[in-house]
Design a protein around this motif. Structure first.
Motif, PDB file in Angstrom:
ATOM      1  N   SER A  22       0.665  -1.379   0.370  1.00  0.00           N
ATOM      2  CA  SER A  22      -0.331  -0.051   0.369  1.00  0.00           C
ATOM      3  C   SER A  22       0.716   0.997  -0.207  1.00  0.00           C
ATOM      4  N   SER A  23       2.327   1.076   0.692  1.00  0.00           N
ATOM      5  CA  SER A  23       2.833   2.354   0.926  1.00  0.00           C
ATOM      6  C   SER A  23       3.598   2.708  -0.497  1.00  0.00           C
ATOM      7  N   ALA A  24       3.738   1.377  -1.374  1.00  0.00           N
ATOM      8  CA  ALA A  24       4.299   1.828  -2.915  1.00  0.00           C
ATOM      9  C   ALA A  24       3.470   2.885  -3.794  1.00  0.00           C
ATOM     10  N   HIS A  25       2.517   3.301  -3.846  1.00  0.00           N
ATOM     11  CA  HIS A  25       1.333   4.264  -4.687  1.00  0.00           C
ATOM     12  C   HIS A  25       2.742   5.395  -3.900  1.00  0.00           C
ATOM     13  N   ALA A  26       2.579   5.740  -3.647  1.00  0.00           N
ATOM     14  CA  ALA A  26       3.896   7.006  -3.184  1.00  0.00           C
ATOM     15  C   ALA A  26       5.296   7.179  -3.199  1.00  0.00           C
ATOM     16  N   ASN A  27       5.868   6.135  -3.709  1.00  0.00           N
ATOM     17  CA  ASN A  27       7.597   6.210  -3.512  1.00  0.00           C
ATOM     18  C   ASN A  27       7.699   5.936  -5.301  1.00  0.00           C
ATOM     19  N   PRO A  28       8.204   5.707  -5.579  1.00  0.00           N
ATOM     20  CA  PRO A  28       8.959   5.948  -6.672  1.00  0.00           C
ATOM     21  C   PRO A  28       9.424   4.665  -7.161  1.00  0.00           C
ATOM     22  N   GLU A  29       8.579   3.809  -8.740  1.00  0.00           N
ATOM     23  CA  GLU A  29       8.471   2.435  -9.065  1.00  0.00           C
ATOM     24  C   GLU A  29       9.108   2.757 -10.449  1.00  0.00           C
ATOM     25  N   ASP A  30       9.723   2.077 -10.638  1.00  0.00           N
ATOM     26  CA  ASP A  30      10.189   1.630 -12.105  1.00  0.00           C
ATOM     27  C   ASP A  30       9.459   0.367 -12.536  1.00  0.00           C
ATOM     28  N   THR A  31      10.189  -0.133 -13.870  1.00  0.00           N
ATOM     29  CA  THR A  31       9.993  -1.491 -14.112  1.00  0.00           C
ATOM     30  C   THR A  31      10.514  -1.954 -14.764  1.00  0.00           C
ATOM     31  N   GLN A  32      11.936  -2.500 -15.151  1.00  0.00           N
ATOM     32  CA  GLN A  32      12.948  -3.067 -16.115  1.00  0.00           C
ATOM     33  C   GLN A  32      12.548  -4.697 -16.254  1.00  0.00           C
ATOM     34  N   PHE A  33      13.546  -4.668 -17.536  1.00  0.00           N
ATOM     35  CA  PHE A  33      13.403  -6.345 -17.776  1.00  0.00           C
ATOM     36  C   PHE A  33      14.792  -6.772 -18.114  1.00  0.00           C
ATOM     37  N   TRP A  34      14.844  -8.116 -17.435  1.00  0.00           N
ATOM     38  CA  TRP A  34      16.744  -8.407 -17.221  1.00  0.00           C
ATOM     39  C   TRP A  34      16.302 -10.138 -17.925  1.00  0.00           C
ATOM     40  N   LEU A  35      17.200 -10.510 -18.952  1.00  0.00           N
ATOM     41  CA  LEU A  35      17.930 -11.553 -20.190  1.00  0.00           C
ATOM     42  C   LEU A  35      19.106 -12.237 -19.359  1.00  0.00           C
ATOM     43  N   VAL A  36      18.803 -12.965 -18.502  1.00  0.00           N
ATOM     44  CA  VAL A  36      19.878 -13.834 -17.906  1.00  0.00           C
ATOM     45  C   VAL A  36      19.901 -15.365 -18.775  1.00  0.00           C
ATOM     46  N   GLY A  37      21.521 -15.720 -18.792  1.00  0.00           N
ATOM     47  CA  GLY A  37      21.869 -16.697 -19.149  1.00  0.00           C
ATOM     48  C   GLY A  37      23.407 -17.272 -18.080  1.00  0.00           C
ATOM     49  N   PHE A  38      22.613 -18.727 -17.754  1.00  0.00           N
ATOM     50  CA  PHE A  38      23.559 -19.130 -17.452  1.00  0.00           C
ATOM     51  C   PHE A  38      24.104 -20.729 -17.695  1.00  0.00           C
ATOM     52  N   ALA A  39      26.065 -20.709 -18.013  1.00  0.00           N
ATOM     53  CA  ALA A  39      26.243 -22.011 -18.312  1.00  0.00           C
ATOM     54  C   ALA A  39      26.638 -22.920 -17.175  1.00  0.00           C
ATOM     55  N   ARG A  40      26.741 -23.953 -16.876  1.00  0.00           N
ATOM     56  CA  ARG A  40      26.859 -24.624 -15.610  1.00  0.00           C
ATOM     57  C   ARG A  40      27.412 -25.647 -15.854  1.00  0.00           C
ATOM     58  N   GLY A  41      29.088 -25.814 -15.377  1.00  0.00           N
ATOM     59  CA  GLY A  41      29.384 -27.390 -16.080  1.00  0.00           C
ATOM     60  C   GLY A  41      30.199 -27.590 -15.108  1.00  0.00           C
ATOM     61  N   LYS A  42      30.959 -29.022 -14.792  1.00  0.00           N
ATOM     62  CA  LYS A  42      32.393 -29.634 -13.599  1.00  0.00           C
ATOM     63  C   LYS A  42      33.001 -29.705 -14.001  1.00  0.00           C
ATOM     64  N   LEU A  43      34.858 -28.700 -13.638  1.00  0.00           N
ATOM     65  CA  LEU A  43      36.347 -28.803 -13.907  1.00  0.00           C
ATOM     66  C   LEU A  43      36.414 -30.766 -13.394  1.00  0.00           C
ATOM     67  N   ASP A  44      36.118 -30.573 -12.461  1.00  0.00           N
ATOM     68  CA  ASP A  44      36.457 -32.142 -11.753  1.00  0.00           C
ATOM     69  C   ASP A  44      35.298 -32.339 -11.395  1.00  0.00           C
ATOM     70  N   ASP A  45      35.334 -33.935 -10.811  1.00  0.00           N
ATOM     71  CA  ASP A  45      34.217 -34.871 -10.141  1.00  0.00           C
ATOM     72  C   ASP A  45      33.995 -33.827  -9.144  1.00  0.00           C
ATOM     73  N   ASP A  46      34.143 -32.573  -7.615  1.00  0.00           N
ATOM     74  CA  ASP A  46      33.729 -31.879  -7.133  1.00  0.00           C
ATOM     75  C   ASP A  46      34.044 -30.448  -7.168  1.00  0.00           C
ATOM     76  N   VAL A  47      34.285 -30.337  -8.939  1.00  0.00           N
ATOM     77  CA  VAL A  47      34.407 -28.590  -8.535  1.00  0.00           C
ATOM     78  C   VAL A  47      33.619 -28.137  -9.981  1.00  0.00           C
ATOM     79  N   PHE A  48      32.937 -27.147  -9.570  1.00  0.00           N
ATOM     80  CA  PHE A  48      31.732 -27.175  -9.694  1.00  0.00           C
ATOM     81  C   PHE A  48      32.348 -25.560 -10.813  1.00  0.00           C
ATOM     82  N   LEU A  49      32.015 -25.078 -12.556  1.00  0.00           N
ATOM     83  CA  LEU A  49      32.102 -23.994 -12.973  1.00  0.00           C
ATOM     84  C   LEU A  49      30.856 -23.217 -13.350  1.00  0.00           C
ATOM     85  N   THR A  50      30.573 -21.984 -13.149  1.00  0.00           N
ATOM     86  CA  THR A  50      29.475 -21.183 -13.322  1.00  0.00           C
ATOM     87  C   THR A  50      29.764 -20.068 -13.780  1.00  0.00           C
ATOM     88  N   VAL A  51      28.994 -19.533 -15.005  1.00  0.00           N
ATOM     89  CA  VAL A  51      29.651 -18.727 -15.850  1.00  0.00           C
ATOM     90  C   VAL A  51      28.413 -17.933 -16.001  1.00  0.00           C
TER      91      VAL A  51
END
Length: 218
Positions: A22-51
């Protein structure tokens, strides 16, 4: 997918997108759009890479569009605990930010708890900014190849980039979304984020952020 879980997930996402405190009507507001990409894999059995990388379209009155790139490496201590760190680059208008980070994660039965400590280097800053991020996320399968997820994340400034700058809560992010497994390697996840940014002596800033995330496993 059965109708009941689908209806529940759609109502949950639509309700969050439409909801405003209810308080947001008096607050500054904006609308955004985010496009996000993740690539995940293993470098070893117990080592993980995330880009991950993103492009964030924002209202010019609230800031320039932003591009991000981050690389993280984690080592599993057991089936539930990982520790790691990485580096990211953020470009906002003509300002660059370089951000090393270290993190601790505990994940079990759909629950994912993460603590991340960041060192933020900005062009023209008085000093490095130190920030802690605490995230709680939960994921629940609702049908074959479909999951619903939600998260809450608190951002806290330990040391400001400006001498004498403010500390404490910088922002809070709340996310709800659906993830659909397109193939063994690709997942698509539309979501909605409500971002609340406290401001000294002024109403909180509110951002409504529809997001589309692509998750690729290798």
């Amino acid at each position: 997918m059965t109708r009941q879980p689908m209806r529940f997930a759609m109502l949950l996402a639509a309700g969050c997108a439409a909801w405003q405190p209810s308080s947001a009507h008096a607050n500054p507001e904006d609308t955004q759009f985010w496009l996000v990409g993740f690539a995940r894999g293993k470098l070893d059995d117990d080592v993980f890479l995330t880009v991950d990388a993103s492009y964030r379209w924002r209202d010019p009155e609230f800031g320039a569009d932003q591009q991000t790139f981050r690389l993280s490496v984690e080592k599993a201590l057991d089936d539930e605990v990982r520790i790691g760190g990485g580096m990211s680059l953020f470009q906002t208008g003509g300002v660059s930010e370089y951000r090393p980070h270290q993190q601790f994660r505990y994940a079990s039965k759909g629950l994912d708890l993460r603590t991340r400590f960041e060192q933020r280097w900005f062009d023209g800053a008085d000093q490095v900014e130190l920030r802690i991020r605490q995230r709680v996320q939960y994921t629940q399968p609702v049908a074959s190849q479909v999951e619903v997820f939600g998260s809450a994340e608190w951002f806290g400034i330990v040391q400001s980039r400006r001498d004498g700058g403010r500390r404490g809560t910088e922002q809070v992010r709340n996310i709800v979304g659906l993830a659909y497994q397109v193939s063994d390697r690709l997942e698509i996840a539309p979501s909605y984020m409500l971002q609340i940014t406290p401001r000294d002596g002024r109403p909180d800033a509110i951002s409504h952020v529809p997001q589309l995330t692509l998750n690729w496993s290798f």
